[in-house]
Every structure is written in structure tokens, then in C-alpha cells.
Design an enzyme around this catalytic site. Structure first.
Site, PDB file in Angstrom:
ATOM      1  CG  HIS A 110      -0.178  -0.071   2.817  1.00 21.48           C
ATOM      2  ND1 HIS A 110       0.601  -0.717   3.078  1.00 21.48           N
ATOM      3  CD2 HIS A 110       0.417   1.175   3.413  1.00 21.48           C
ATOM      4  CE1 HIS A 110       1.243  -0.530   4.502  1.00 21.48           C
ATOM      5  NE2 HIS A 110       1.134   0.426   4.515  1.00 21.48           N
ATOM      6  CG  ASP A 156       1.708   5.153   4.451  1.00 17.77           C
ATOM      7  OD1 ASP A 156       1.035   4.243   4.652  1.00 17.77           O
ATOM      8  OD2 ASP A 156       3.060   5.279   5.046  1.00 17.77           O
ATOM      9  CG  HIS A 208       4.808   1.491   2.773  1.00 20.91           C
ATOM     10  ND1 HIS A 208       4.851   1.817   1.908  1.00 20.91           N
ATOM     11  CD2 HIS A 208       4.111   0.629   3.812  1.00 20.91           C
ATOM     12  CE1 HIS A 208       4.140   2.287   2.833  1.00 20.91           C
ATOM     13  NE2 HIS A 208       3.711   1.968   3.995  1.00 20.91           N
ATOM     14  NE  ARG A 256       7.876  -4.458  11.041  1.00 25.91           N
ATOM     15  CZ  ARG A 256       9.070  -3.661  10.177  1.00 25.91           C
ATOM     16  NH1 ARG A 256      10.366  -4.213  10.676  1.00 25.91           N
ATOM     17  NH2 ARG A 256       8.912  -2.742  10.030  1.00 25.91           N
TER      18      ARG A 256
END
Length: 329
Positions: free
Chosen positions: A197, A199, A254, A264
Site C-alpha cells: 500500500h 500511505d 511498501h 515485530r
């Protein structure tokens, strides 16, 4: 639900490609502009954000995600609150759980803080101090970018995200270890933690622990892995900044891949303007109106369009300017 992705070729030189910006360098404004033009992505060092502050927030974040799911779902909601697996309302899923909060302390509503934590005051303070510090760093970065572009006044961009009605948000993501992400036993495929996607905001600021997973998409369509660095911050150019620079800066696509062994944890500050702010190419960056690549829109209009789209959609496409040539075709 695990989402699989076909294996992709990662350029060996990918690690050395990522621009590193030293905020203590007076001439970093030029490197910032080049990074935004070439990648829409860069790493910031000597940023002035306290390592202790970041460590405290990470500790509190890990504590929250370690709670039983039944407790975490008590603060579930949309758009703000706790979520698990489901990303948005249009079918996107990932190997992730998250906490999404309003990051504008000046709005009157304040961030959404879980009241069920063992030490909610500590978590609240960590969130507020972290957000305040990252906001200041973001203002500095945007003003250096403005300097590099030769735009006056230098707060042309930073004022859009410092207004008391700014629509900025803070997202805490947790990607648990995923046994399916072991490519040796999974047909060579990756498991998607968070799908590809861009941002939508002006700029976003990411910090993570030392677990890998983040990848950015290059102009040739290949994906490169971003080596984790818990001491630094990573900036993504957003769709709104791409429009304001008339396509000179690129909103970076990204994604995050799941890790088979380690969790993570990431914290992302999305710097957005007020809902009524009009987004359009800056007149100082174009010679005439015919060069405009995008129609003007309000942040509210664009934000609503993102709620009605899938993660991987090119959400700017519907706002591209219709030229006479387009109309004739």
C-alpha cells in the site's frame, strides 16, 4: 488468516540503496529532496528523539499485545481501537494485530488509551511524550524539505500537520511469529503481515524493533528489504505530498512480511492535515496550470476514498487531472 505472496527477487544492492539522512547536517535538505524524488523513502539518524522514551513505549506496547485477546478486544473499534487480522472493511487481512489512535493532543478528544492496562498512566505518558517528540522531528524534516525545494515560507508543509485540527494518527503494530512464513516448508512463498500500500497522509514516520519484515517497492517493480534499525526512524512520502509536489515526490509503495521466528513491533506516526485542508499541487512548483497532474481535493474527500478502497489500490488515480488529450481518447 494468512495471506501468501509469490517469492520476489531482491536486488543484492538493495540494502545500500536506502538513503540515510543525518539531521545534524545543515545541508541535509538537498539529500532529503533527492530521497523523496528517487525513493519516497529515507532513514533518519541524529534525530533528537530520546532512546529511553522510545524504549518505554515499546515496553508498554509489548505489554499490551501480551494481554489475552479477550481483554484487548475490549478496546476494539473503528477506525480507532484494537484490531486483529482484518485491515479496514474491504477484505484486506494480514498476520498482524494493532492499536490505532488519534495522535492529535490539541483536538480535545485526545488519543484513545486502553484503560485496562496494569499501568495505564505509564502507557498514556509514553504515548503522549513519544507523539510530541516525533511530531517535532516531523516538523523539522518537512521544513528541511521545504528549504530544499526553495519554497517560502519554510513552514509551508509543516503548518499543515501542526494545526490544532490536524488529522494525525498513531498506529502500533504487532506481527507475531508466523510458522507459515518458513519458506522452506511453504513452497517458497512469503506470508504477508501487512499488504502492499501507500500511505495517504502527507508523510509517515516508522520506528520498529530489530525484527525484519519491511519492504519497499522500487520504480522497476522489485521489492527490497529494509534492514531494521531500532535506533533510527524511517519516513514514507504520502499520497498527499506526492500531489502537493505535482508528482515530483513519489508516495512509496511498501509492505511487511511475517517473520517465522521473532515478533515485530512497530510504531507509525501518520502526519495528516485537517479534514478541511485542500490538497493540490503547490503553485510555486509549477509554471502554469496546464502542468497540474492532479485535481484539487480536501483531505476529508481523500480520506473517505481510502476507506472505500483496497490496500493495494492506486487511490490517487481517480484524482488525476483529466487533460484535453484524455477527454479525446
Amino acid at each position: 488468516m494468512a495471506v501468501l505472496s509469490k517469492p520476489v527477487a531482491i536486488p543484492k544492492s538493495g540494502f545500500s540503496l536506502i538513503p540515510v539522512i543525518d539531521m545534524s547536517d545543515p545541508e541535509s535538505k538537498h539529500a532529503l529532496v533527492k530521497a523523496c524524488e528517487d525513493f519516497g523513502f529515507f532513514k533518519v539518524i541524529n534525530h533528537g528523539v530520546s532512546a529511553e522514551l522510545v524504549s518505554v513505549l515499546e515496553h508498554e506496547t509489548v505489554d499490551f499485545f501480551s494481554l489475552p485477546k479477550s481483554e484487548k478486544t475490549q478496546v476494539a473499534g473503528y477506525p480507532f481501537g484494537y484490531g486483529n487480522s482484518k485491515i479496514g472493511r474491504n477484505g484486506d487481512v494480514g498476520w498482524v494485530e494493532y492499536l490505532l489512535m488519534n495522535a492529535n493532543h490539541d483536538s480535545g478528544s485526545g488519543p484513545l488509551f486502553p484503560s485496562l492496562l496494569k499501568s495505564p498512566g505509564t502507557f498514556r505518558n509514553a504515548l503522549e511524550e513519544y507523539t510530541t517528540s516525533v511530531r517535532k522531528m516531523t516538523f523539522d524534516v518537512l521544513e528541511k524539505i521545504t528549504d530544499g525545494l526553495g519554497i517560502k515560507p519554510r513552514n509551508t508543509l509543516s503548518k499543515l500537520v501542526s494545526d490544532q485540527n490536524t488529522d494525525s494518527i498513531l498506529r502500533l503494530n504487532h506481527y507475531p511469529p508466523c510458522p507459515l512464513s518458513n519458506k522452506k516448508t511453504n513452497g517458497g512463498k512469503n506470508v504477508i503481515g501487512f499488504g502492499e500500500h501507500t500511505d495517504p497522509q502527507i508523510i509517515s514516520v516508522l520506528r520498529s524493533n530489530n525484527t525484519s519484515g519491511l519492504q519497499i517497492n522500487l520504480n522497476d517493480g522489485s521489492w527490497i528489504s529494509v534492514p531494521p534499525d531500532h535506533t533510527s526512524f524511517f519516513f514514507n512520502v504520502g499520497d498527499s505530498l506526492q500531489v502537493m509536489t505535482n508528482g515530483r515526490f513519489k508516495s512509496v509503495r511498501h509492505r511487511v512480511l511475517a517473520n517465522c521466528k521473532k515478533s515485530r513491533v512497530s510504531m507509525i506516526y501518520f502526519a495528516g492535515p485537517s479534514l478541511t485542508q485542500r490538497i493540490a499541487p503547490l503553485t510555486c512548483l509549477i509554471d502554469n496550470e496546464d502542468e497540474r497532474l492532479y485535481e484539487e481535493f480536501t483531505w476529508s474527500e481523500y480520506k473517505n476514498s481510502t476507506y472505500n478502497s483496497r490496500l493495494s489500490d492506486n487511490r490517487l488515480q481517480q484524482f488525476e487531472r483529466k487533460t484535453i488529450k484524455n477527454l479525446l481518447n
